[in-house]
Design an enzyme around this catalytic site. Sequence first.
Site, PDB file in Angstrom:
ATOM      1  N   ASN A 368      53.609 -16.080  21.163  1.00 52.33           N
ATOM      2  CA  ASN A 368      53.169 -15.811  22.532  1.00 52.33           C
ATOM      3  C   ASN A 368      53.755 -16.854  23.475  1.00 52.33           C
ATOM      4  OD1 ASN A 368      51.145 -14.489  24.523  1.00 52.33           O
ATOM      5  ND2 ASN A 368      50.813 -16.701  24.735  1.00 52.33           N
ATOM      6  N   GLU A 369      54.519 -16.389  24.457  1.00 46.09           N
ATOM      7  CA  GLU A 369      55.072 -17.274  25.494  1.00 46.09           C
ATOM      8  C   GLU A 369      55.677 -18.537  24.892  1.00 46.09           C
ATOM      9  OE1 GLU A 369      52.389 -15.896  29.283  1.00 46.09           O
ATOM     10  OE2 GLU A 369      52.321 -18.008  28.655  1.00 46.09           O
ATOM     11  N   ASN A 424      53.944 -10.805  29.334  1.00 43.04           N
ATOM     12  CA  ASN A 424      52.757 -11.280  30.057  1.00 43.04           C
ATOM     13  C   ASN A 424      53.182 -11.516  31.501  1.00 43.04           C
ATOM     14  OD1 ASN A 424      51.802 -11.443  27.434  1.00 43.04           O
ATOM     15  ND2 ASN A 424      51.751 -13.683  27.380  1.00 43.04           N
ATOM     16  N   TYR A 430      49.522 -15.866  39.694  1.00 38.97           N
ATOM     17  CA  TYR A 430      50.129 -17.203  39.651  1.00 38.97           C
ATOM     18  C   TYR A 430      51.235 -17.351  40.694  1.00 38.97           C
ATOM     19  CZ  TYR A 430      47.588 -18.574  35.505  1.00 38.97           C
ATOM     20  OH  TYR A 430      46.584 -18.900  34.634  1.00 38.97           O
ATOM     21  N   TRP A 504      44.266  -9.365  30.456  1.00 41.62           N
ATOM     22  CA  TRP A 504      43.888 -10.750  30.073  1.00 41.62           C
ATOM     23  C   TRP A 504      42.698 -11.145  30.950  1.00 41.62           C
ATOM     24  CZ3 TRP A 504      45.001 -13.254  25.850  1.00 41.62           C
ATOM     25  CH2 TRP A 504      44.589 -14.590  25.733  1.00 41.62           C
ATOM     26  N   LYS A 525      39.555 -15.297  33.895  1.00 40.82           N
ATOM     27  CA  LYS A 525      40.223 -13.995  34.072  1.00 40.82           C
ATOM     28  C   LYS A 525      39.460 -12.862  33.363  1.00 40.82           C
ATOM     29  CE  LYS A 525      44.814 -15.769  34.841  1.00 40.82           C
ATOM     30  NZ  LYS A 525      44.452 -17.188  34.475  1.00 40.82           N
TER      31      LYS A 525
HETATM   32  C1  GCU Z   1      49.232 -16.980  29.465  1.00 40.55           C
HETATM   33  C2  GCU Z   1      48.758 -17.216  28.059  1.00 40.55           C
HETATM   34  C3  GCU Z   1      47.280 -17.137  27.918  1.00 40.55           C
HETATM   35  C4  GCU Z   1      46.636 -17.794  29.124  1.00 40.55           C
HETATM   36  C5  GCU Z   1      47.016 -16.976  30.335  1.00 40.55           C
HETATM   37  C6  GCU Z   1      46.413 -17.535  31.609  1.00 40.55           C
HETATM   38  O1  GCU Z   1      49.891 -15.878  29.631  1.00 40.55           O
HETATM   39  O2  GCU Z   1      49.347 -16.399  27.096  1.00 40.55           O
HETATM   40  O3  GCU Z   1      46.912 -17.764  26.737  1.00 40.55           O
HETATM   41  O4  GCU Z   1      45.279 -17.891  28.997  1.00 40.55           O
HETATM   42  O5  GCU Z   1      48.400 -17.026  30.513  1.00 40.55           O
HETATM   43  O6  GCU Z   1      47.071 -18.379  32.202  1.00 40.55           O
HETATM   44  O7  GCU Z   1      45.322 -17.142  31.962  1.00 40.55           O
END
Ligand code: GCU
Length: 734
Positions: A368-369, A424, A430, A504, A525
């Site tokens: 992941n990322e 993602n 952001y 998310w 979130k």
């Molecule tokens: C990312 C990450 C998550 C994180 C999310 C966020 O994409 O994969 O683990 O919590 O962003 O910033 O809320």
Amino acid sequence: MRQIIPFNDNWNFHKPGEPAVAVTLPHTWNAIDGQDGGNDYWRGTATYSKLFAKPELKDGERCFIEFCGAAMTADVILNGDHLAHHEGGYSTFRVDLTEALEEDNLLVVSVDNSANDRVYPQMADFTFYGGIYRDVKLIVVPAEHFELLKDGTPGIKVTPEVRLRERDAYVAVETWSNGGSEVWLEIPTEHGKEFRKAEIGNGHTYTNIILKNVHLWDGVNDPHLYTVTAKLVKNGEVVDEISARFGCREFHIDPEKGFFLNGRSYPLRGVSRHQDRIGLGSALTLKEHEEDMAVVRELGANTLRLAHYQHAQEFYDLCDENGIIVWAEIPYISKHMTNGKANALAQMKELITQCYNHPSIVCWGLSNEITASGTVTEELLQDHRELNELCHELDSTRPTVMAHAFMLEKDSPLIPIADIASYNLYFGWYLGELTQNEQFFDEYHATYPDRVIGFSEYGADANTAFHSSQPEKGDYTEEYQCVYHEHILKLIEERPYLWATHVWNLFDFAADGRDEGGKKGENQKGLVEFDHKTKKDAFYLYKAAWSKEPFVHLCGKRYVDRVEEKTEIKVYSNCESVTLCVDGRKLETKSGRTVFPFTVPLTGEHKIEAVSGECRDSMTVRRVNTPNSSYLFRKQAVINWFDAADYDPSCYSIKDTMGALSQNPRTAAILGRMMKRMTASRGDVAKGANNNANLQKMMAGLSLESLIKQAGDSVPGEMIRSLNAALQQIKKES
Ligand code: GCU
């Protein structure tokens, strides 16, 4: 026959420098300090100890201990003998205690969650809880028994291959044991039962059983499960017995049309979940898992991304039983480590070996990322290639996938390593605008029409204390979270090529490095708060889009005081029409789908009711003269960061773009200090992403002002004024 003995009671927990305390497992030592912010939760080595009498062992019987989750590494010492060391905080491992057992025993388990450079995760946006946070059992087995040690295996592997046209399933059943002469297999069916005897060769059996007119595992509509029982036989006598549930389903993914289940289109629309809860941390029991599944079912989601690590077997079982399709993954996340390959491979081997039989799982997440805090190196690519090969070796029935960070270039050589991909994206939260989400996917899909692409994360933080009638990015209001998700829901519905989409996150969760949006130590979130009970308005948007049970939901119940003469009242519903009543009188009836907005004149205190057939919901709103300041996350208005009057356009200011400010070494230095400050409240990943070249490229076109706005209260007004004053000292090159 084997005995399973629960072993959670009567443990002593000892953290250095503190008196030992009696605990019952599951337990974590970060349930409080891992959720209160400050990025200072205790990470180190603590011990769990237990005195116990030797279980009765007859005729060569052996005694194993099973740990379902000890984070992040564990050493098992019995009566002073070091028996085992396990690295990985999310998988099951077992240890043979037999040789070291005495009549009275002292078992010591030393568990460690301190930072290191070899065990994943080491950098991520969630708390790395330490402890023995899942069940522990003793397993007493006869001398000849099904395999227990290898990668925490269940000892049996079931591979159903469905032939949709014939409506048959060819079920391959494999078992592993350390002795015995044959294995008897039994599968009860709706037409009686299938029974087979299998010869053991080198401790292994392989048997193919055809299930005629098979009852398919058909997702949320009909998650039918079969059970195969395997009996280990020695000299005609059954000495050990295990069983495994399985489901017969066929799935495939089309780059244009998305996910198919049992031959029909079945768009995967759902959410992600972390395994923690306020006050409990990661030490959850079946009760909490069942409560979480009930929330998933109420929402109407048909898929879950169980992030970012292996979850409890009980929860995968619940997904099988409820027909929820699962993305499973290992915590190879955010920062690639040169010394981490062995652990990533080991965690993947355990994940697949231990979770292979779950029909709910349809893919294995490699990472992941992983480029969030660094660049794509050959070493990183090679680790992914080897992980990918391992997955195919262990499981030829499921694709591999990765969740990519939004700043990873679409033509990155990392993407095609896995069979399928997802991104993602956080445009509209952001950084950037909401419309950049659909732009991104349409560009990707147009450039790579033969590639499967999905939406593995998207979301916006919302604190249910904050409200606004002019919601905007970065205000942490419940209203903006709704605006955000209404936009994304629409783009998803218009793009069936997205094989799976996962909000998310379903629940707010602990990220001890965070301090933003009016809360410390939490990522907000979630569609539901960290108590896993308080549903935010956005929860009902997805419930309206995905669930069948008729309902109406009035948004804004926590937003009572309003200053405007006319206010927007939004109803989320899966009914075809909704009537809004004010003070008992009908205001208006609207037909439509999912979102029903109304405009209501405010003169005083009003009772609002939404009605559709038997479905009702009500709330109160009140006209007030002065804004209720408790609704505002950012106490000061944005605009007056500096007086336009004394703004000199020939000099730099916060109105300039990141790109322009990073060109001039003097303004770039000021910017660098500012970025550190802005990401500090977002935890380690945000700090790590600071040096990400692609992120800087993506931000180049954005004004510093828009980013500060996005950074919430991590940059107080006073600081913005002095920042701008400093920039205004620097003349632009003509
Ligand atoms: C990312 C990450 C998550 C994180 C999310 C966020 O994409 O994969 O683990 O919590 O962003 O910033 O809320």
